[in-house]
Design a protein around this motif. Sequence first.
Motif, PDB file in Angstrom:
ATOM      1  N   LYS B 181       0.852  -1.199   0.000  1.00 28.13           N
ATOM      2  CA  LYS B 181       0.000   0.000   0.000  1.00 28.13           C
ATOM      3  C   LYS B 181       0.892   1.256   0.000  1.00 28.13           C
ATOM      4  CE  LYS B 181      -3.750   2.567   0.924  1.00 28.13           C
ATOM      5  NZ  LYS B 181      -4.820   2.762  -0.040  1.00 28.13           N
ATOM      6  N   ALA B 182       1.974   1.206   0.784  1.00 22.70           N
ATOM      7  CA  ALA B 182       2.912   2.336   0.851  1.00 22.70           C
ATOM      8  C   ALA B 182       3.455   2.650  -0.540  1.00 22.70           C
ATOM      9  CB  ALA B 182       4.049   2.014   1.814  1.00 22.70           C
ATOM     10  N   ALA B 183       3.852   1.595  -1.276  1.00 19.65           N
ATOM     11  CA  ALA B 183       4.391   1.794  -2.626  1.00 19.65           C
ATOM     12  C   ALA B 183       3.318   2.372  -3.544  1.00 19.65           C
ATOM     13  CB  ALA B 183       4.917   0.469  -3.174  1.00 19.65           C
ATOM     14  N   THR B 184       2.071   1.925  -3.367  1.00 21.09           N
ATOM     15  CA  THR B 184       0.959   2.434  -4.187  1.00 21.09           C
ATOM     16  C   THR B 184       0.790   3.939  -3.970  1.00 21.09           C
ATOM     17  OG1 THR B 184      -0.133   0.330  -3.770  1.00 21.09           O
ATOM     18  CG2 THR B 184      -1.490   2.052  -4.736  1.00 21.09           C
ATOM     19  N   ILE B 185       0.837   4.365  -2.710  1.00 28.41           N
ATOM     20  CA  ILE B 185       0.669   5.787  -2.391  1.00 28.41           C
ATOM     21  C   ILE B 185       1.763   6.625  -3.048  1.00 28.41           C
ATOM     22  CG2 ILE B 185       0.785   7.483  -0.502  1.00 28.41           C
ATOM     23  CD1 ILE B 185      -0.573   5.339   1.288  1.00 28.41           C
ATOM     24  N   VAL B 186       2.995   6.154  -2.939  1.00 22.86           N
ATOM     25  CA  VAL B 186       4.116   6.902  -3.513  1.00 22.86           C
ATOM     26  C   VAL B 186       3.995   6.952  -5.038  1.00 22.86           C
ATOM     27  CG1 VAL B 186       6.631   6.963  -3.761  1.00 22.86           C
ATOM     28  CG2 VAL B 186       5.597   6.409  -1.544  1.00 22.86           C
ATOM     29  N   ALA B 187       3.539   5.862  -5.633  1.00 20.08           N
ATOM     30  CA  ALA B 187       3.379   5.814  -7.093  1.00 20.08           C
ATOM     31  C   ALA B 187       2.305   6.798  -7.557  1.00 20.08           C
ATOM     32  CB  ALA B 187       3.026   4.397  -7.538  1.00 20.08           C
ATOM     33  N   GLU B 188       1.375   7.125  -6.653  1.00 20.57           N
ATOM     34  CA  GLU B 188       0.285   8.049  -7.010  1.00 20.57           C
ATOM     35  C   GLU B 188       0.668   9.521  -6.783  1.00 20.57           C
ATOM     36  OE1 GLU B 188      -2.849   6.555  -4.590  1.00 20.57           O
ATOM     37  OE2 GLU B 188      -3.409   4.994  -6.029  1.00 20.57           O
ATOM     38  N   ASP B 189       1.863   9.741  -6.259  1.00 17.95           N
ATOM     39  CA  ASP B 189       2.370  11.103  -6.034  1.00 17.95           C
ATOM     40  C   ASP B 189       2.448  11.791  -7.399  1.00 17.95           C
ATOM     41  OD1 ASP B 189       3.676  13.375  -5.236  1.00 17.95           O
ATOM     42  OD2 ASP B 189       5.625  12.391  -4.970  1.00 17.95           O
ATOM     43  N   ARG B 190       1.481  12.675  -7.683  1.00 18.71           N
ATOM     44  CA  ARG B 190       1.278  13.114  -9.066  1.00 18.71           C
ATOM     45  C   ARG B 190       2.408  13.936  -9.659  1.00 18.71           C
ATOM     46  NH1 ARG B 190      -4.862  14.564  -8.180  1.00 18.71           N
ATOM     47  NH2 ARG B 190      -5.469  12.478  -7.584  1.00 18.71           N
ATOM     48  N   ASP B 191       2.984  14.848  -8.862  1.00 24.18           N
ATOM     49  CA  ASP B 191       3.994  15.724  -9.477  1.00 24.18           C
ATOM     50  C   ASP B 191       5.393  15.100  -9.464  1.00 24.18           C
ATOM     51  OD1 ASP B 191       4.551  15.868  -6.831  1.00 24.18           O
ATOM     52  OD2 ASP B 191       4.355  18.043  -6.641  1.00 24.18           O
ATOM     53  N   LYS B 192       5.479  13.855  -8.955  1.00 21.18           N
ATOM     54  CA  LYS B 192       6.764  13.138  -8.950  1.00 21.18           C
ATOM     55  C   LYS B 192       7.897  14.000  -8.388  1.00 21.18           C
ATOM     56  CE  LYS B 192       4.588   9.998 -11.480  1.00 21.18           C
ATOM     57  NZ  LYS B 192       3.695   9.147 -10.694  1.00 21.18           N
ATOM     58  N   SER B 193       7.579  14.810  -7.397  1.00 17.54           N
ATOM     59  CA  SER B 193       8.576  15.704  -6.813  1.00 17.54           C
ATOM     60  C   SER B 193       9.598  14.919  -6.005  1.00 17.54           C
ATOM     61  CB  SER B 193       7.878  16.698  -5.890  1.00 17.54           C
ATOM     62  OG  SER B 193       7.339  15.991  -4.768  1.00 17.54           O
ATOM     63  N   GLY B 194       9.248  13.676  -5.685  1.00 13.99           N
ATOM     64  CA  GLY B 194      10.171  12.868  -4.916  1.00 13.99           C
ATOM     65  C   GLY B 194      10.076  13.109  -3.429  1.00 13.99           C
ATOM     66  N   ALA B 195       9.084  13.886  -2.998  1.00 15.88           N
ATOM     67  CA  ALA B 195       8.945  14.164  -1.572  1.00 15.88           C
ATOM     68  C   ALA B 195       8.477  12.927  -0.815  1.00 15.88           C
ATOM     69  CB  ALA B 195       7.966  15.313  -1.355  1.00 15.88           C
ATOM     70  N   GLU B 196       7.885  11.975  -1.536  1.00 19.92           N
ATOM     71  CA  GLU B 196       7.354  10.780  -0.875  1.00 19.92           C
ATOM     72  C   GLU B 196       8.188   9.556  -1.219  1.00 19.92           C
ATOM     73  OE1 GLU B 196       3.136  10.742  -1.900  1.00 19.92           O
ATOM     74  OE2 GLU B 196       2.836  12.239  -0.335  1.00 19.92           O
ATOM     75  N   ALA B 197       8.389   8.709  -0.218  1.00 22.11           N
ATOM     76  CA  ALA B 197       9.117   7.458  -0.447  1.00 22.11           C
ATOM     77  C   ALA B 197       8.442   6.369   0.379  1.00 22.11           C
ATOM     78  CB  ALA B 197      10.579   7.617  -0.051  1.00 22.11           C
ATOM     79  N   ALA B 198       8.692   5.117   0.006  1.00 23.62           N
ATOM     80  CA  ALA B 198       8.072   3.990   0.704  1.00 23.62           C
ATOM     81  C   ALA B 198       9.122   2.969   1.080  1.00 23.62           C
ATOM     82  CB  ALA B 198       7.033   3.331  -0.199  1.00 23.62           C
ATOM     83  N   ILE B 199       8.934   2.327   2.228  1.00 20.47           N
ATOM     84  CA  ILE B 199       9.723   1.137   2.531  1.00 20.47           C
ATOM     85  C   ILE B 199       8.864  -0.043   2.114  1.00 20.47           C
ATOM     86  CG2 ILE B 199      10.774  -0.267   4.327  1.00 20.47           C
ATOM     87  CD1 ILE B 199      11.268   2.355   5.843  1.00 20.47           C
ATOM     88  N   SER B 200       9.364  -0.791   1.145  1.00 18.33           N
ATOM     89  CA  SER B 200       8.547  -1.842   0.554  1.00 18.33           C
ATOM     90  C   SER B 200       9.467  -2.912  -0.040  1.00 18.33           C
ATOM     91  CB  SER B 200       7.636  -1.203  -0.500  1.00 18.33           C
ATOM     92  OG  SER B 200       6.642  -2.097  -0.915  1.00 18.33           O
ATOM     93  N   SER B 201       8.889  -3.830  -0.794  1.00 14.73           N
ATOM     94  CA  SER B 201       9.674  -4.929  -1.358  1.00 14.73           C
ATOM     95  C   SER B 201      10.287  -4.540  -2.694  1.00 14.73           C
ATOM     96  CB  SER B 201       8.780  -6.149  -1.555  1.00 14.73           C
ATOM     97  OG  SER B 201       7.845  -5.905  -2.584  1.00 14.73           O
ATOM     98  N   ARG B 202      11.301  -5.259  -3.105  1.00 16.30           N
ATOM     99  CA  ARG B 202      11.915  -5.075  -4.425  1.00 16.30           C
ATOM    100  C   ARG B 202      10.860  -5.301  -5.513  1.00 16.30           C
ATOM    101  NH1 ARG B 202      13.378  -3.859  -8.211  1.00 16.30           N
ATOM    102  NH2 ARG B 202      15.255  -3.986  -9.465  1.00 16.30           N
ATOM    103  N   LEU B 203      10.011  -6.306  -5.293  1.00 22.65           N
ATOM    104  CA  LEU B 203       8.927  -6.636  -6.223  1.00 22.65           C
ATOM    105  C   LEU B 203       8.002  -5.435  -6.447  1.00 22.65           C
ATOM    106  CD1 LEU B 203       7.483  -8.999  -7.773  1.00 22.65           C
ATOM    107  CD2 LEU B 203       6.340  -9.599  -5.642  1.00 22.65           C
ATOM    108  N   ALA B 204       7.757  -4.662  -5.382  1.00 22.00           N
ATOM    109  CA  ALA B 204       6.857  -3.513  -5.481  1.00 22.00           C
ATOM    110  C   ALA B 204       7.436  -2.414  -6.373  1.00 22.00           C
ATOM    111  CB  ALA B 204       6.561  -2.951  -4.092  1.00 22.00           C
ATOM    112  N   ALA B 205       8.769  -2.311  -6.443  1.00 21.82           N
ATOM    113  CA  ALA B 205       9.398  -1.312  -7.320  1.00 21.82           C
ATOM    114  C   ALA B 205       9.030  -1.604  -8.771  1.00 21.82           C
ATOM    115  CB  ALA B 205      10.916  -1.328  -7.138  1.00 21.82           C
ATOM    116  N   ASP B 206       9.094  -2.876  -9.153  1.00 22.81           N
ATOM    117  CA  ASP B 206       8.745  -3.264 -10.526  1.00 22.81           C
ATOM    118  C   ASP B 206       7.262  -3.022 -10.801  1.00 22.81           C
ATOM    119  OD1 ASP B 206      11.333  -4.072 -10.750  1.00 22.81           O
ATOM    120  OD2 ASP B 206      10.902  -6.198 -10.371  1.00 22.81           O
TER     121      ASP B 206
END
Lengths: 350, 350
Positions: B181-206
């Motif tokens: 869920k954390a990775a999903t939230i960061v992926a939805e960060d619309r302006d991609k400013s990079g202010a948000e990050a997630a601790i998640s699995s390697r699989l979630a990055a893909d």
Amino acid sequence: MSASSPANIIIAYLGPPSSYTHQATVDSFRAPKYTLRDELSIRDVFDAVQSSSASFGVVPFENSSNGAVLHTLDLLIDREEAFPDIHICGEVFMDVQHCLLGYVSQSFSSDNKDLQSSGSSGSATPTSSIPFPKEPRSKPMTDLRHVKRIYSHPQAFGQCEAFLSTYLKGVERHEVSSTSKAATIVAEDRDKSGAEAAISSRLAADVHHLAVLAKGVQDVEDNTTRFLIIQRGPVCHDIQNLLPEKFQMTNGFRLKKKALIAFNIDHGTQGALANALLVFKKHSLNLTSINSRPSRIRPWHYIFLVEVEGEREFDDPDLLHLALQELDTVTEGNKWLGCWVDRFGVNAGQ
Amino acid sequence: MSASSPANIIIAYLGPPSSYTHQATVDSFRAPKYTLRDELSIRDVFDAVQSSSASFGVVPFENSSNGAVLHTLDLLIDREEAFPDIHICGEVFMDVQHCLLGYVSQSFSSDNKDLQSSGSSGSATPTSSIPFPKEPRSKPMTDLRHVKRIYSHPQAFGQCEAFLSTYLKGVERHEVSSTSKAATIVAEDRDKSGAEAAISSRLAADVHHLAVLAKGVQDVEDNTTRFLIIQRGPVCHDIQNLLPEKFQMTNGFRLKKKALIAFNIDHGTQGALANALLVFKKHSLNLTSINSRPSRIRPWHYIFLVEVEGEREFDDPDLLHLALQELDTVTEGNKWLGCWVDRFGVNAGQ
């Protein structure tokens, strides 16, 4: 003036102000004798006591519905040996009455008919997984359809399942570090649209100028949190005398006393845990609770925390010494975390 | 086709896809024999198995650093009797390698000198409360100064303290329901400013097209999560035969087996807990862990969950029956939660 001067005894507690720990501390340590100081985290309270910048600390330990506060257990176990002198010297029980805090939406507030028809009938919906759901204990005082996000501490969410699943089903939950932090976030909601709400204390509504949308939203009537008072060093009369009288350990009285002991065992030895627990039984120390936490030295090895109660044993250092000596022979290591007067059934304010 | 048909065995797991539970499930239940289905919550997995909409369920049980998953313990205890038929029939161990996922900031990425001077020296800062802080096990692969908010599950935050306190000290943490869920939230960060990050699995990055900002950010190298496989009904060969062979309970083999039993005691009887634990010792069932949860019937009364291991006892129903009969005499109530083949030291994929 030093922290231990009778005129200025500093008490560190888990803040921010308006937290339940604050309430427990206010009720136990009255001004002007005591100066209360809020800390950002439970670790900071331990730090303040270990470094003597405060004489006592107050931290949450256990909730009657939700169980132990794992972070406090971990700090007591003290794997890093950062708090070698911290000992428990008292306990405070406090009723926790959660409220839903936020803003009253003008567009919905007089529209109670719609509230009924939108599925918030006031009775929890049976599902195949919860065929007999708990009924919520209280009703919202206003329409809640404008609430889109709720903030609270994970423990508080766990204590309000019936209310949340009845009146705020499917609403997004944000877990934050404390119930008072939750109220702060909602108070900062700039457009006051009412989309944000917090589960927090009645005190927090006043502090943050929020409306109480519902009172007593916790699942069970008897929702009590137990707080521990910690001091530097084991029972020491110099420090003990600075405590309010009701927490002081006095010899001879027939008061029930409790103690907390941490130990680890050789997991390879069959019956090792049972052997350790037998020591307490043999020495008439009744085991009232047990918790286990990972040792973090080897995976799937644990440190156990047991709470025991008794009378005579705590008043006679020799009897206690015998029990601990025997514990040494059946554990790989153990740590005495303090003893205190049993305050069960006695509220904070009394 | 029914859920229990060999060609379409449905496995419910705690989602969303790319969760660690998903990984453990994929590794244990291979297509095409098994159809995996993600569920929103651990309760939903229990529900799917209880209602037979899935043959087996996979849920997280315990992490080697952070301890038991309390929500799973509560569902196993089943105070509401919503899951009377749920039994554990297997376990899966899986290494958990957390990653910091997010966006690489263009303005900082080549400016490593500044990274050094901004205090992120790569060594944890000693404080009075942590005089000997754990060193982080890994370094960021890029500057992290643009990260203002981190999302993850509370357990994952607990497992990454050294990295977070070294490289992301004071950065706001948002606790969410899962690492995926954390990775999903960061992926939805619309302006991609990079202010948000997630601790998640390697699989979630893909899955979420996020950059890996750091790998292996957990405090300890050996960070393993144990998952349980649950089924409807106690060990039943009709269902057991649908399990991959490595999880099946077979008589006669000298495999170590484990079982989980919940019980409550009369807290007023001195030594009641020690007496209950002695029963296991007497019947050569070695106690490997114990957890307590509030009974929620009376405050400060607990339900204990004990895990035991043995060999002969599990293969001989009579021996087990004797032990449980004796447990009846010293507890107020107890519940057999299933037994399974010990898989410790055997990774999910093997």
